[in-house]
Every structure is written in structure tokens, then in C-alpha cells.
Design an enzyme around this catalytic site. Sequence first.
Site, PDB file in Angstrom:
ATOM      1  N   ASN A 150       0.808  -1.219   0.000  1.00 18.73           N
ATOM      2  CA  ASN A 150       0.000   0.000   0.000  1.00 18.73           C
ATOM      3  C   ASN A 150       0.839   1.266   0.000  1.00 18.73           C
ATOM      4  OD1 ASN A 150       0.859  -0.178   2.623  1.00 18.73           O
ATOM      5  ND2 ASN A 150      -1.162  -0.467   3.529  1.00 18.73           N
ATOM      6  N   ARG A 288       2.640   7.592  11.645  1.00 19.92           N
ATOM      7  CA  ARG A 288       2.059   7.102  12.899  1.00 19.92           C
ATOM      8  C   ARG A 288       1.786   8.308  13.793  1.00 19.92           C
ATOM      9  NH1 ARG A 288       0.896   3.336  10.472  1.00 19.92           N
ATOM     10  NH2 ARG A 288       1.478   1.158  10.779  1.00 19.92           N
ATOM     11  N   GLN A 317      -5.521   4.250  18.486  1.00 19.11           N
ATOM     12  CA  GLN A 317      -6.508   4.011  17.446  1.00 19.11           C
ATOM     13  C   GLN A 317      -7.406   2.864  17.866  1.00 19.11           C
ATOM     14  OE1 GLN A 317      -3.909   5.401  13.578  1.00 19.11           O
ATOM     15  NE2 GLN A 317      -4.802   3.400  13.559  1.00 19.11           N
ATOM     16  N   HIS A 336      -7.862   6.046  10.136  1.00 25.00           N
ATOM     17  CA  HIS A 336      -6.725   5.405   9.479  1.00 25.00           C
ATOM     18  C   HIS A 336      -7.201   4.658   8.240  1.00 25.00           C
ATOM     19  CE1 HIS A 336      -2.650   3.188  10.213  1.00 25.00           C
ATOM     20  NE2 HIS A 336      -2.766   3.682   9.007  1.00 25.00           N
TER      21      HIS A 336
END
Lengths: 382, 382
Positions: A150, A288, A317, A336
Amino acid sequence: MSMKRAASSAVRAVASLGNSPVQARTLHASPGSKKIVGVFYNANEYASLNPNFLGCVENSLGIRQWLESQGHQYIVTPDKEGPECELEKHIPDLHVLITTPFHPAYVTAERIKKAKNLQLLLTAGIGSDHIDLKAAADAGLTVAEVTGSNVVSVAEDELMRILILVRNFLPGYHQVINGEWNVAAIAHRAYDLEGKTVGTVGAGRIGRLLLQRLKPFNCNLLYHDRLKIDPELESQIGAKYEEDLDAMLPKCDVIVINTPLTEKTKGLFNKEKIAKLKKGVLIVNNARGAIMDTQAVVDACNSGHIAGYSGDVWYPQPAPKDHPWRYMPNQAMTPHISGTTIDAQLRYSAGVEDMLRRYFKGEDFPAQNYIVKDGELAPQYR
Amino acid sequence: MSMKRAASSAVRAVASLGNSPVQARTLHASPGSKKIVGVFYNANEYASLNPNFLGCVENSLGIRQWLESQGHQYIVTPDKEGPECELEKHIPDLHVLITTPFHPAYVTAERIKKAKNLQLLLTAGIGSDHIDLKAAADAGLTVAEVTGSNVVSVAEDELMRILILVRNFLPGYHQVINGEWNVAAIAHRAYDLEGKTVGTVGAGRIGRLLLQRLKPFNCNLLYHDRLKIDPELESQIGAKYEEDLDAMLPKCDVIVINTPLTEKTKGLFNKEKIAKLKKGVLIVNNARGAIMDTQAVVDACNSGHIAGYSGDVWYPQPAPKDHPWRYMPNQAMTPHISGTTIDAQLRYSAGVEDMLRRYFKGEDFPAQNYIVKDGELAPQYR
């Protein structure tokens, strides 16, 4: 596949053979059968809307049929927190745990200690900092991710966020949905990206893809990393190396964070570091959340020192309802998401399947996928 | 500068010399003195926030001091609608009218007829379709814009909008501000731009700049225009020419409108044309709102045939509170802003000043700036 835990697990199997024939028979009847647990988010009503939406509980990376046809057990759950959660029940006897950065199951030293059969930790995506990598290495586990799956997704998303901030998109959108029209309220702080200085902190795969995509925008491109990009690629990308991060930061109109979360980068952008940035800087962070000092970012957005902050990563998260980044001015945040486009899901599902196939056959993974191998961390996590 | 109206105005001046010595004396006393009217938006409290925010009433393109030092009269107003408006008062005796596409003063045939001294219509920016160009040509006026002043601004903005739609940014942002976290609700329709087919309807300056910026994204790039781009540039951009618009449309995942508003393109994207698009198409239109049939776009967004629509142009402008594009699903609209970044304002203010300077000296403008010259429309407006 070379894994300390595989060896010690075999030792245990042999040892148990003497004590418990039933258990041994089970092992013998299905010598390759593994218990695989995947932790994904629930997609609920969205699961059926797109046949390629693989990265959710319901669609389970699209590998259930194949795994079960091979005689493996495949448990999938979104329930990952606390001592009573579904994941916790399977920790003692799972062989493989598949997690993602989008709905991270925190694999702590304690969980690793409990997971006596665990051999392999796979990240469906990129970024394994939700795993205690030192504990995993010490326990002889293999940790691998689908490197490259990704990176394009994230780099594209970063460029989108740069443009959203530079061009001041959101105040205009808010006017539209609020029935307003006030060009001045947008235009007084809307700029072209052309001619601005953009610096990336970290120029690994994602950082380089971003720089390549930025090239036609005629910006002044800078990058900081441990290593200089090789001269040919560097001249092709058109970015200038900045060995000293603190020397680069004050030059940048836009800073993009492209470094993994490590002990060195945790909280890197604290009050002191942010004070070194140009007043009015724009920050994009899809790396992050914990690389930033949460409150320092809020304070700098409130004071205007940071003129815009956009990213899809938070700590923790999912971001709680009262996470202050939700409410700070000039933010363009999302959950996210950048690495979990449909295209990325297809790629990392295929990558997980490929690694499982190799694992069952005892073959090595593609070298770049390893985060922990033979008790050693990959260089970017050291 | 060659302008029919300049000549006929000189005739009127000579004629009036005989009838009205006072008027003649005024002309003689200040032979070069012109009345220049600019129509911009009010920036109110935003005007003072940025010294380069030139394109508003308060900062008046930054040319007031210079114009007045040259003995010219410079009136600036936002008030442009109806028979009682401030602009209307100055129509009978202004020599030069400066307008912008962002707060368009509609220069109708009726206004041109009333504007007996009018010689020059300048657009601060690009896009002069708010002017009745045929009436202007027939009256011997010169119409010119600052060609190139904001093409980069608009092309960047288009790429931002493509990414916002393809990657499904806004639902994620809404979750953040609403205290939610639901990755599935975003991810099931979030894609990478890589590998998708993007077609531009029109490949003039903006379309080409967009294609150049799209190149590193590894898309399949198509363009439709009256003319094929010369082969060298075409291969550099990496886009394929589609002579037949109707043949290109069904191939595209993303359509970008980059054609001026003319009699031929007005309402071009009506129900029938939209029906030719791929189901789930994304549309970006920073060209002109009236190129689309407003209701046809709403209906296609409601049905899902259009999966996302983004742009900064509306008809009319400012968009009324009840404009249906404000309320249709999957829109990522803003007020008309893409061409009026601070960088663009600096460029078109400089361009207007340059043309005024040439006008006062009787010199020609840069050739590409003319929209109407010697009674003839520029090719793209014919």
C-alpha cells in the site's frame, strides 16, 4: 522457513507425544493443520457493497475458502481489547496471527508469552509497530508484512492532503454545506503548491513515491533520511538530501512524515521540534500518530504556528471521541484509511495468502517482507 | 493599441469639442486620464490578514496608488447587480472595466450599449464568459484576460479534487468532526488513483498542466479536444487523443472538464451525455458550472451513476443557498476559488497592471491575452 519458534514448537510436539496420545494423534491426523486468527474491523452493512472489500471481518481477506479447504482453522474477529476479548481466547493455541494497522491488535510481550503455539505474525498492510517486536524476536517468532502493498496508496493520499492544506479546501467545502459563499474567507490563505518547499522526514518507499509524484508541481523538494538516495534516482526525483533534520525543518512550507514509529521517532515532534518549524507550516502525517506529541500539535495549531495538519494516524486508534486532534483548528484528519483502499486490500490480501502458502510449505518469504527474522529486527525498526 | 472603440471615441471627443468647450478642456487638461472601474468581492475582516491578498475590493489589485499617481480615476466596488447598483452608475462614463470570474460582473449587451466611453474590458484572471463577447466585438471593444495567470492554480486544484473523490476523503473527515471512527464506511469505496482511466474534456493550458501532473500516478490518460497535441508533447505527457468525445466518455473512471463555456459547451453534460458515462464515474469541473445541466448532475448523483462530483464553479455565482449541488450526495464542492490563490492574485494583478500600462501608452498586449480584438473573438470562444 527459518524460525526459532518453529523449532521449539516441534520440540514441544515431540514432548507431548509421550504424555498425551490424543493430542499427538490430532497432530498426526492433520500434521499441517494450523490455527490462524485474523483481527479485522467489522464492515457490517458495508461488507456486501463491494466484492473487493476484503480487509474486513466479513470478507476475511478472501482466504477463508482456500484455508479451510487446506484443513486449517481460520478464526476472524474484530474483538481485540481486554482480557475477555475474543482474540484473548485464541492466544494460547493459535499458530498464526494476522493483524492490520487499521484496526490494530496490540501484540504485547504478555500476549506473546501466553501464545505458546504462535509462530508467525503477519501484518495485512505495512507497519508492525502494534507488535512488541523485541518480545517477538526474543520468542523466536517471525514477523512479516506485505511490503509495498500500500505504499502507492499512502503516497497518493499524502499528496492529496498536501493539496487540501495548501489550497485551503475545507473552509470552502464547509461554506458550501452551510449555504454560504465567501471567497475572501478562503482565498486569503489559499496558495499554489508550485514554488513551495516540501520536505519529507523519511524517504523510504512511500517518501520516494511521494517525491516522484510531487516532481511536476515545480516545488523545492527536500528529504531527510539516514541514507542518501542513490545519485541517479535522486536526480530523477529532483529532491535534495538534508542530512541534518534540524537544518531542514525551518526551510519547509510543508513537512511530510514518512518515518516508521520506533523508539527514536516516538514523540519526535514535540514542543521543541515544532518550534523549529517555519511559522505557518503545514504538516502531513500518514506515518504514525505517536511520532507527534499530541498536545504540542494542538497547541501549535491553536497558536497558528502550524497552519494546517492532516493525516490519518492517531494515538491510540481508534481515536477516542475526545481526542483533541478532532477539535483543533485547520485540521484535515480522517480515520486510518490511506493504506486500505480497495486496491491496497487486493494487494495485501494476495500478499498474506502468498506468505501463508510459503509458510505451509516451509519456504522463505520475499526478503523485504520480514520485520523480525531469526531473532533480528529489520533495519528500519532498530 | 488597435481598438475600433478607441477610434470612435476619438471621433466623439473631436465632435464634442465643437459643442462643449468645457468637456473638451477637461479632455485637454488631462488627455490621458481614464476612469477605471474594478469589480471585486469584499474581503472585509480578511483583507488585512495577508498583504498579498490583492484580488479584493479593499486591496484593489494593489494598483490604486500607481493609477492615481498617473492621474487616473479608479473606482472599485463589489456592487454589480441590478439597475441601482454602484457599477451601473459608472457604466455611462467608464473607459476601462476590470472584472473577475470569481465575483463576475455580467457585462451584457445592454450595459455595453450604455457604456459610451468604454474601450477596454479586462478580466483579472482567466475566463471572460461573463461578458457578452459578441456585443463587445460588435461595439469595437477590446476584451483581454491575464492568460496563464492561474492555469497552474486551477490544474493543481483539479488534481486535488480527483484525489478527494477517488480516495473518498470527505466521509472520513466527517467522521472525525462527528466523533466517529468507522473505517469500513470509508474503505468500501476508497480507491487508488493508480491504474484508473482519467479523461480530460479539453486539453488547453489547464488540461495539459493537469495531464503533466497526473503522469507519475500511472493512470491511463485520455484527452478530447478540437486539436491533437503535437506528438512530442503528447508523448511527454503520455496521454492518448480521443477525437470523438462520445467514444472517450464511457472509458473514463474520472472525467475532468477543461473546456471554456461557449454556445457549444453550454449544457453539454445533460441527461443524455451523462448516461454515456461509466456507472460510478467521478467528475471534476473547475471550468464553468453552466457546462453541466444542473438537475441532470443532481439526478445522477442521487442514482449513483455519478459516484462523486467536485468543482468550484456554479451557475449562477454566487451559488444561492438553495442551489441543489450544495445538497447532493458525494459532492466535494467549494465556492469559486481555484484560480484565486494568493499566488494567482499576485500574477493576475501584475498582468492587469501590465496591460493598463500598455493601454495608456497605446501599445499592444501580449497576443495570447486577447479575447476580443478588432471585432474578432479568440478561437476558443468562437
